[in-house]
Design a protein around this motif. Structure first.
Motif, short mmCIF file in Angstrom:
data_model
loop_
_atom_site.label_atom_id
_atom_site.label_comp_id
_atom_site.label_asym_id
_atom_site.label_seq_id
_atom_site.Cartn_x
_atom_site.Cartn_y
_atom_site.Cartn_z
N TYR A 1 -10.15 1.22 -7.10
CA TYR A 1 -10.94 0.17 -6.45
C TYR A 1 -11.49 -0.84 -7.45
CZ TYR A 1 -10.89 3.04 -2.22
OH TYR A 1 -10.49 3.76 -1.12
N GLN B 1 -15.95 -2.26 -1.60
CA GLN B 1 -14.52 -2.00 -1.45
C GLN B 1 -14.24 -0.75 -0.63
OE1 GLN B 1 -12.24 -4.32 -2.57
NE2 GLN B 1 -14.19 -5.38 -2.88
N ALA C 1 -14.20 -10.76 -7.94
CA ALA C 1 -12.82 -10.29 -7.87
C ALA C 1 -11.93 -11.32 -8.56
CB ALA C 1 -12.38 -10.08 -6.42
N VAL D 1 -11.32 -2.53 -11.42
CA VAL D 1 -10.39 -2.71 -12.53
C VAL D 1 -11.11 -3.39 -13.68
CG1 VAL D 1 -8.37 -2.82 -11.03
CG2 VAL D 1 -9.62 -4.92 -11.58
N LYS E 1 -3.84 2.57 -11.90
CA LYS E 1 -3.25 2.04 -10.68
C LYS E 1 -3.94 2.63 -9.46
CE LYS E 1 1.33 1.26 -12.69
NZ LYS E 1 2.79 1.55 -12.57
N ASN E 2 -3.91 1.89 -8.37
CA ASN E 2 -4.46 2.33 -7.09
C ASN E 2 -5.93 2.72 -7.21
OD1 ASN E 2 -1.91 2.01 -5.83
ND2 ASN E 2 -1.30 4.06 -6.54
N LYS F 1 -6.05 -8.00 -12.36
CA LYS F 1 -6.35 -8.60 -11.06
C LYS F 1 -7.03 -7.58 -10.16
CE LYS F 1 -3.00 -10.94 -9.31
NZ LYS F 1 -1.72 -11.27 -8.61
N GLY F 2 -8.16 -7.99 -9.54
CA GLY F 2 -8.87 -7.10 -8.65
C GLY F 2 -10.37 -7.22 -8.81
N VAL F 3 -11.11 -6.29 -8.19
CA VAL F 3 -12.57 -6.31 -8.20
C VAL F 3 -13.06 -5.82 -9.56
CG1 VAL F 3 -14.67 -5.43 -7.11
CG2 VAL F 3 -12.66 -5.95 -5.72
N ASP G 1 -1.09 -7.45 -12.63
CA ASP G 1 -1.08 -6.77 -11.32
C ASP G 1 -1.29 -5.27 -11.53
OD1 ASP G 1 -0.65 -5.84 -8.79
OD2 ASP G 1 0.99 -7.23 -8.37
N PRO G 2 -2.34 -4.68 -10.90
CA PRO G 2 -2.58 -3.24 -11.12
C PRO G 2 -1.57 -2.34 -10.41
CG PRO G 2 -4.13 -4.10 -9.52
CD PRO G 2 -3.37 -5.27 -10.05
#
Length: 534
Positions: free
Chosen positions: A202, A278, A182, A204, A199-200, A209-211, A188-189
């Motif tokens: 699980y 996730q 991650a 990316v 967006k939104n 930024k994110g998994v 920022d998504p």
């Protein structure tokens, strides 16, 4: 006149008096000696000063932090001198070695080198530079804050006044596991400027930024914990026992409660590990939220289609197990869970049905026992008949064996005699050929010896002829040969060289044989005979 002069004149009346000029060379030598001594002392004092006050000598695993006393002042907010000529703590430390700096201009402090042990990593926090913009957590070059690059195990010369190093454990992924990564920094998504479909979600992309979709395999990784968060996911086969509170229970078609116990084996797909962690959670969450609910739901639906007796005897039990396994494989595979096997070990029926089943089983066991006794008697009769047949066959085989042995022995004797005759014939033929070859070899050897002797005689005759020609005739060669062999054996001879004395035997040799003179030279006269040779 001084008292010393009077004393010296009275003590040494004949010694000449010395004037002050006579001492001038000695005084000059003393002055130069004192000057050289002073200079040497001054040089020694300077060397001691340089060695004691100007020497910087960091030891092994040490660094020296330079502090400049003179120069331009630091700007407001600065703590490290990053430009040449600035006062204050210098950025680059001195490694182990020997250096000499002016103590009026410089000061220094010793510090230990930064050591990163095995299995750990170092995160560098820069203490100087510009402040980070709002919302940033990773500091690029020239800014304060956490540096992107980490320090792997080893030793580093880092200025503790300019940078701070924090130790963290390295990320270790065990065999049979993967790491779900991650990103903790990036676009920022949710609040970033990107398409709505991104967006939104699980999972990316790498820049967000994110998994992340991509996982890391087994091994050791040195990742910045302020940039990456890694979750280890087990991909090995997991075995779960469906028993006790976890057993599958359902009502049959005739209203009886049946408990099914078994063993379930499953594993996670590597490509689906990020989305599973996730959406669902860890292994226990996957088991409780996906596998067990689907197994219990299938058991209630399929169990209500059959009476209780079908789950105890008959083919319904095996069919129920196969159907449950196929259902779990198909339903769980959609989530990235691979069900490898589903084995039903025990089906517990209600007590009312169990009693009837036990009595039926006892009757079946008695029936099988009687059938086994009948089969045993038939086997005994068949065994007796087979023994009688075997005895008859034994006698027949023995007589046939005797006849076969006699025939084989006769064939062997004939073959041995034929082989011996053939060998004798071959030996006689080989001996005849060998005798012929030996005779031919003797003839060739005799001819070779004959040719060798003839060639040796011819060579010796040619040599003797050449020697006779060299001595001017065979007589002179004979005389030379006689002298050569007789001379070493004659000690002394007292005789005349005329007959009838003993020397007469040499008379013929004392008269030289006429020799042909060389062209253009007169003939040599014969030597007179000498008497009384000794």
């Amino acid at each position: 006149m001084s008292f010393d002069d009077i004393f010296n004149t009275a003590k040494f009346p004949n010694k000449p008096r010395r004037s002050p000029r006579d001492f001038a060379p000695a005084i000059r030598k003393l002055k130069w000696g004192a000057l050289v001594t002073f200079l040497l002392v001054l040089v020694g004092a300077f060397a001691v000063f340089v060695w004691m006050c100007c020497r910087i000598e960091p030891e092994s695993d040490q660094i020296a932090i330079l502090i400049r006393k003179t120069g331009a002042n630091l700007l407001p907010g600065e703590i490290i001198a990053t430009r040449p000529g600035q006062k204050g703590i210098q950025l680059e430390p001195l490694p182990e070695g020997r250096y000499f700096y002016n103590p009026y201009t410089w000061d220094w402090r010793f510090a230990e080198v930064t050591t990163i042990p095995a299995g750990r990593l170092g995160v560098v926090t820069r203490l100087y530079g510009d402040d980070l913009p709002a919302g940033e957590i990773i500091a690029p070059n020239g800014y304060k804050g956490i540096a992107r690059d980490v320090l792997s195990p080893g030793k580093y010369r880092i200025n503790p006044y300019a940078e701070r190093v924090d130790l963290f454990d390295a990320i270790s992924i065990r065999p049979g596991h993967v790491g779900v990564v991650a990103h903790l920094e990036g676009e920022d998504p949710i609040h970033g400027e990107m398409a709505d479909v991104m967006k939104n979600v699980y999972i990316v992309d790498e820049s967000v930024k994110g998994v992340q979709t991509k996982t890391i395999g087994p091994g050791t990784y040195y990742l910045n914990p302020y940039i990456f968060a890694v979750t280890e996911v087990n991909l090995q086969s997991q075995r779960f026992e469906l028993q006790g509170d976890d057993a599958i229970s359902f009502l049959t078609q005739d209203g009886f409660q049946v408990m099914v116990e078994g063993t379930l084996e499953f594993a996670l797909n590597r490509d689906d590990a990020p989305i599973l962690t996730q959406k669902v959670g860890d292994i226990d969450d996957i088991l409780k939220k996906i596998i067990l609910p689907k197994a219990r739901g299938f058991g209630r639906i399929e169990g209500s289609k059959h009476p209780a007796i079908d789950f105890i005897v008959g083919e319904t039990r095996q069919g129920f197990q196969d159907s449950l396994e196929k259902h779990l494989m198909a339903q769980c595979l959609r989530w990235g869970v691979q069900v490898r096997s589903m084995l039903i070990r025990n089906i517990t029926p209600p007590e009312e049905v169990s009693e009837i089943i036990r009595e039926r089983e006892v009757a079946l066991q008695n029936q099988r026992k009687i059938e086994q006794q009948i089969e045993q008697a038939r086997s005994q009769a068949e065994l007796t008949r087979q023994e009688m047949l075997a005895e008859q066959m034994r006698g027949k085989v023995e007589s046939e064996t005797v006849a076969i042995r006699a025939r084989i022995q006769a064939e062997q004797e004939r073959s041995v005699k034929l082989t011996a005759s053939t060998q004798k014939l071959d030996v006689a033929r080989i001996n005849a050929e060998a005798a012929k070859l030996q005779a031919e070899a003797v003839i060739v050897q005799a001819e070779a010896n004959r040719d060798v002797i003839a060639m040796r005689n011819t060579a010796e005759a040619a040599v003797t002829q050449q020697m006779a020609n060299a001595f001017g005739g065979g007589r002179n060669l004979a005389r030379f040969t006689l002298y050569k062999k007789a001379a070493p054996r004659i000690g002394s001879i007292i005789s005349t060289d005329r007959a009838p004395g003993l020397g007469g035997i040499f008379e013929s040799f004392l008269t030289p044989a006429p020799s042909s003179p060389l062209p253009g030279q007169p003939a040599r006269p014969a030597a007179p005979a000498a008497g009384g040779a000794r």
